[in-house]
Write a protein that holds these residues in place. Sequence first.
Motif, PDB file in Angstrom:
ATOM      1  N   LEU A 235      -4.925   7.478   9.474  1.00 48.56           N
ATOM      2  CA  LEU A 235      -3.760   6.069   8.946  1.00 48.56           C
ATOM      3  C   LEU A 235      -2.561   6.117   7.782  1.00 48.56           C
ATOM      4  N   ASP A 236      -1.682   5.791   8.382  1.00 46.89           N
ATOM      5  CA  ASP A 236      -0.331   5.819   7.574  1.00 46.89           C
ATOM      6  C   ASP A 236      -0.346   4.444   6.751  1.00 46.89           C
ATOM      7  N   LEU A 237       0.241   4.595   5.398  1.00 49.65           N
ATOM      8  CA  LEU A 237       0.064   3.510   4.558  1.00 49.65           C
ATOM      9  C   LEU A 237       1.417   2.522   4.830  1.00 49.65           C
ATOM     10  N   ASN A 238       2.675   3.016   4.898  1.00 52.89           N
ATOM     11  CA  ASN A 238       3.787   2.220   5.007  1.00 52.89           C
ATOM     12  C   ASN A 238       4.225   1.817   6.491  1.00 52.89           C
TER      13      ASN A 238
ATOM     14  N   ILE B 274      -6.099   9.053   5.142  1.00 55.91           N
ATOM     15  CA  ILE B 274      -4.709   8.695   4.881  1.00 55.91           C
ATOM     16  C   ILE B 274      -4.068   9.719   5.309  1.00 55.91           C
ATOM     17  N   LEU B 275      -2.925   9.535   6.045  1.00 63.91           N
ATOM     18  CA  LEU B 275      -1.927  10.520   6.436  1.00 63.91           C
ATOM     19  C   LEU B 275      -0.507  10.064   6.123  1.00 63.91           C
ATOM     20  N   SER B 276      -0.152  10.459   5.027  1.00 63.29           N
ATOM     21  CA  SER B 276       1.182   9.665   4.168  1.00 63.29           C
ATOM     22  C   SER B 276       2.009  10.592   3.875  1.00 63.29           C
ATOM     23  N   SER B 277       3.304  10.303   3.986  1.00 65.95           N
ATOM     24  CA  SER B 277       4.524  11.014   3.713  1.00 65.95           C
ATOM     25  C   SER B 277       4.608  10.962   1.873  1.00 65.95           C
TER      26      SER B 277
END
Length: 136
Positions: free
Chosen positions: A64-67, A95-98
């Motif tokens: 899951l990306d956040l933005n 969560i897989l986010s930058s």
Amino acid sequence: MLDKILFVDDDPITQMLCKMVIKKNSFSNEIDIAKNGEEALEYFKTFKQNSETELKITPQLILLDLNMPVMGGWEFLDSFSTLEYSEYNHIKVIILSSTIDPADIEKSKKYSMVIDFLSKPISKEMLEYIKINIFP
């Protein structure tokens, strides 16, 4: 190897990279894509409506990306944590986010289904870590 993953991210290049890395490393047989949290929630609603279809196999993991536009990752988690989706509480979420904002990492701990918070991009090493620590 997992049967199915749901990857929730709005960026087509990130989607393509994720699919490529997962397939190359034989991490999952199938990868479904949702472009935002709203699409992901609709995806799970189809399980309830279409029990006779190929969607019968629920994902074992959500990346899951956040933005994202329309509905971001936090809003998805808020909705996915409700009674309406309780039959899917067994699905693990990473969560897989930058962003690696410590506040986001701390916030992710309030969701019981979130088992980790990892930094993009997805990599072979990341998949190995998940195989060893989460799906041994």
